[in-house]
Design an enzyme around this catalytic site. Structure first.
Site, PDB file in Angstrom:
ATOM      1  N   ASP A 173      27.860  30.885  47.366  1.00  0.00           N
ATOM      2  CA  ASP A 173      27.764  31.468  46.023  1.00  0.00           C
ATOM      3  C   ASP A 173      27.894  32.992  46.114  1.00  0.00           C
ATOM      4  O   ASP A 173      27.218  33.640  46.917  1.00  0.00           O
ATOM      5  CB  ASP A 173      26.400  31.082  45.410  1.00  0.00           C
ATOM      6  CG  ASP A 173      26.273  31.509  43.957  1.00  0.00           C
ATOM      7  OD1 ASP A 173      26.302  30.628  43.086  1.00  0.00           O
ATOM      8  OD2 ASP A 173      26.144  32.721  43.706  1.00  0.00           O
TER       9      ASP A 173
ATOM     10  N   ASN B 135      31.525  41.134  37.274  1.00  0.00           N
ATOM     11  CA  ASN B 135      32.321  40.937  36.049  1.00  0.00           C
ATOM     12  C   ASN B 135      32.021  42.001  35.008  1.00  0.00           C
ATOM     13  O   ASN B 135      32.927  42.543  34.378  1.00  0.00           O
ATOM     14  CB  ASN B 135      31.967  39.587  35.412  1.00  0.00           C
ATOM     15  CG  ASN B 135      32.864  38.473  35.898  1.00  0.00           C
ATOM     16  OD1 ASN B 135      34.034  38.687  36.150  1.00  0.00           O
ATOM     17  ND2 ASN B 135      32.312  37.288  36.016  1.00  0.00           N
TER      18      ASN B 135
ATOM     19  N   HIS C 214      36.558  40.889  33.672  1.00  0.00           N
ATOM     20  CA  HIS C 214      36.771  39.487  34.012  1.00  0.00           C
ATOM     21  C   HIS C 214      38.035  39.277  34.856  1.00  0.00           C
ATOM     22  O   HIS C 214      38.070  38.436  35.754  1.00  0.00           O
ATOM     23  CB  HIS C 214      36.846  38.686  32.707  1.00  0.00           C
ATOM     24  CG  HIS C 214      36.449  37.264  32.850  1.00  0.00           C
ATOM     25  ND1 HIS C 214      37.371  36.272  33.028  1.00  0.00           N
ATOM     26  CD2 HIS C 214      35.244  36.667  32.865  1.00  0.00           C
ATOM     27  CE1 HIS C 214      36.742  35.120  33.137  1.00  0.00           C
ATOM     28  NE2 HIS C 214      35.452  35.316  33.044  1.00  0.00           N
TER      29      HIS C 214
ATOM     30  N   ASP D 271      38.271  37.445  38.382  1.00  0.00           N
ATOM     31  CA  ASP D 271      39.162  36.327  38.745  1.00  0.00           C
ATOM     32  C   ASP D 271      39.874  36.611  40.069  1.00  0.00           C
ATOM     33  O   ASP D 271      39.994  35.743  40.932  1.00  0.00           O
ATOM     34  CB  ASP D 271      40.220  36.116  37.657  1.00  0.00           C
ATOM     35  CG  ASP D 271      39.668  35.370  36.446  1.00  0.00           C
ATOM     36  OD1 ASP D 271      38.492  34.976  36.478  1.00  0.00           O
ATOM     37  OD2 ASP D 271      40.422  35.195  35.476  1.00  0.00           O
TER      38      ASP D 271
ATOM     39  N   GLU E 213      31.359  30.681  40.206  1.00  0.00           N
ATOM     40  CA  GLU E 213      31.490  31.500  41.421  1.00  0.00           C
ATOM     41  C   GLU E 213      30.890  30.780  42.620  1.00  0.00           C
ATOM     42  O   GLU E 213      30.435  31.407  43.569  1.00  0.00           O
ATOM     43  CB  GLU E 213      30.906  32.891  41.173  1.00  0.00           C
ATOM     44  CG  GLU E 213      29.411  33.098  41.294  1.00  0.00           C
ATOM     45  CD  GLU E 213      28.518  32.236  40.415  1.00  0.00           C
ATOM     46  OE1 GLU E 213      29.001  31.327  39.731  1.00  0.00           O
ATOM     47  OE2 GLU E 213      27.303  32.462  40.466  1.00  0.00           O
TER      48      GLU E 213
HETATM   49  N1  LIG Z   1      35.777  36.308  36.340  1.00  0.00           N
HETATM   50  C1  LIG Z   1      35.200  35.103  36.369  1.00  0.00           C
HETATM   51  N2  LIG Z   1      33.878  35.007  36.302  1.00  0.00           N
HETATM   52  C2  LIG Z   1      33.307  33.786  36.355  1.00  0.00           C
HETATM   53  C3  LIG Z   1      34.078  32.624  36.481  1.00  0.00           C
HETATM   54  N3  LIG Z   1      33.221  31.569  36.521  1.00  0.00           N
HETATM   55  C4  LIG Z   1      31.964  32.060  36.428  1.00  0.00           C
HETATM   56  N4  LIG Z   1      31.997  33.408  36.329  1.00  0.00           N
HETATM   57  C5  LIG Z   1      30.876  34.344  36.149  1.00  0.00           C
HETATM   58  O1  LIG Z   1      30.018  34.314  37.264  1.00  0.00           O
HETATM   59  C6  LIG Z   1      28.770  34.856  36.856  1.00  0.00           C
HETATM   60  C7  LIG Z   1      27.646  34.103  37.549  1.00  0.00           C
HETATM   61  O2  LIG Z   1      26.476  34.771  37.267  1.00  0.00           O
HETATM   62  P1  LIG Z   1      25.051  34.268  37.716  1.00  0.00           P
HETATM   63  O3  LIG Z   1      25.032  32.768  37.809  1.00  0.00           O
HETATM   64  O4  LIG Z   1      24.058  34.948  36.830  1.00  0.00           O
HETATM   65  O5  LIG Z   1      24.871  34.735  39.188  1.00  0.00           O
HETATM   66  P2  LIG Z   1      25.095  36.122  39.926  1.00  0.00           P
HETATM   67  O6  LIG Z   1      25.256  37.269  38.986  1.00  0.00           O
HETATM   68  O7  LIG Z   1      26.186  35.910  40.923  1.00  0.00           O
HETATM   69  O8  LIG Z   1      23.712  36.359  40.651  1.00  0.00           O
HETATM   70  P3  LIG Z   1      23.192  35.705  41.999  1.00  0.00           P
HETATM   71  O9  LIG Z   1      23.955  34.414  42.209  1.00  0.00           O
HETATM   72  O10 LIG Z   1      21.729  35.471  41.740  1.00  0.00           O
HETATM   73  O11 LIG Z   1      23.426  36.681  43.086  1.00  0.00           O
HETATM   74  C8  LIG Z   1      28.714  34.756  35.339  1.00  0.00           C
HETATM   75  O12 LIG Z   1      28.787  36.051  34.806  1.00  0.00           O
HETATM   76  C9  LIG Z   1      29.970  33.986  34.997  1.00  0.00           C
HETATM   77  O13 LIG Z   1      30.552  34.409  33.764  1.00  0.00           O
HETATM   78  C10 LIG Z   1      35.508  32.762  36.525  1.00  0.00           C
HETATM   79  O14 LIG Z   1      36.275  31.800  36.630  1.00  0.00           O
HETATM   80  N5  LIG Z   1      36.016  34.021  36.475  1.00  0.00           N
END
Ligand SMILES: Nc1nc2c(ncn2[C@@H]2O[C@H](COP(=O)(O)OP(=O)(O)OP(=O)(O)O)[C@@H](O)[C@H]2O)c(=O)[nH]1
Length: 301
Positions: free
Chosen positions: A174, A182, A187, A191, A218
């Site tokens: 992860d 992001n 965004h 990506d 992610e």
């Molecule tokens: N650009 C982009 N962002 C994505 C995609 N799928 C998920 N995300 C973003 O990934 C982020 C995941 O955030 P969180 O689950 O809060 O986790 P984090 O900020 O990585 O924090 P930790 O995992 O605790 O370190 C969210 O802002 C989602 O919008 C994608 O396909 N593209």
């Protein structure tokens, strides 16, 4: 009617046309603008989420035809449908455009209702293609296998494994502080980062039987059949290093100045219990890796 929003790139050197087309489409879609062919290519390369392009043919500098040739020459952009919008209205011009691979051809002056309907028709194809890719086990963004395929593979390997085949290991990967990434870089850069991470994971020193997929958002997942905990944990460490050495700047990470990942893993040879129990164990370890500071690998033997 509920319309799914898509991202449409409008390319025209004339301000009035850009304005008319944006106004026409922005109620239902996100419109991105480019004023030249060169700018159009930059936008598409930076933003892999563009679903459709409305492209003027006659522009100073790079023509619409040149732009389309360049899009078709790249694997990343060759499937993005392009509709030419042009004042060249001879049958020959239309044939040239379609022959280059344009999805459609609209002549100026255009009728707003017709443009909107043709755009919706092509977006319907875009949605159908995405569904087909998902069914085929592909993740549309990263071009690696998706969660659906992972679950099939896990079930198959778990069923196949048994006495003598050794333990099976799984790792969930992860990206750390990806929400902040992001929020800070946008965004589109997010990506690109996910694509780079997917490439680093699938380019590792994996054996043919090892398997990597995008688990969602992610999160990624790797399966190591016949691999004991020590070996799998080492592989996971090399994956963590591979992502760090991409050196993707992340100014808003609390753990490093570049993009990092946390990894939770688990190993089991108890093939009587369900396969997903192994995933749940890896997920628990991932949760702990996050809680203990991120950018690390934690494993349950
Ligand atoms: N650009 C982009 N962002 C994505 C995609 N799928 C998920 N995300 C973003 O990934 C982020 C995941 O955030 P969180 O689950 O809060 O986790 P984090 O900020 O990585 O924090 P930790 O995992 O605790 O370190 C969210 O802002 C989602 O919008 C994608 O396909 N593209």
């Amino acid at each position: 009617m509920m319309v799914e929003r898509h991202r449409i790139l409008v390319v025209d050197d004339e301000r009035i046309n850009r304005k008319l087309l944006s106004e026409l489409l922005e109620e239902h879609h996100d419109v991105v603008i480019a004023k030249s062919g060169e700018q159009a290519l930059e936008r598409v390369q930076a933003d892999s989420a563009v679903d459709l392009i409305l492209l003027d043919v006659v522009m100073p500098g790079m023509s619409g035809h040149d732009v389309l040739r360049r899009l078709k020459a790249s694997d990343a952009t060759k499937d993005v449908p392009v509709i030419f919008i042009t004042s060249l209205n001879s049958v020959d011009d239309e044939e040239i455009g379609l022959d280059l691979g344009a999805a459609d051809y609209i002549t100026k002056p255009f009728h707003p209702g017709i443009v909107r309907l043709r755009v919706e028709n092509h977006l319907r194809f875009v949605r159908q293609r995405k569904i087909l890719e998902t069914l085929a086990g592909r993740d549309c963004l990263t071009e690696i296998d998706n969660r659906r395929r992972f679950e099939e593979v896990l079930e198959r390997e778990w069923r196949r494994a048994g006495r003598g085949s050794g333990p099976m290991s799984v790792a969930i990967i992860d990206v750390d502080y990806f929400k902040q990434y992001n929020d800070h870089y946008g965004h589109a850069r997010g990506d690109q980062a996910l694509k780079a991470v997917a490439k680093a994971l699938s380019g590792g020193p994996n054996r043919a039987s090892d398997f990597v997929a995008r688990y969602g958002g992610e999160e990624f997942v790797m399966l190591f059949p016949g691999t004991p905990a020590d070996g799998a944990r080492e592989l996971a460490e090399s994956v963590r290093h591979a992502v760090a050495s991409l050196a993707i700047p992340h100014a808003h990470s609390a753990v490093a100045p570049h993009l990092t990942v946390s990894i939770g893993g688990a190993t089991s040879d108890d093939y009587q219990s369900p396969g997903h129990a192994l995933i749940e164990a890896a997920d628990t370890m991932l949760y702990r890796a996050k809680a203990e500071g991120r950018n690390r690998v934690l494993w349950r033997d």
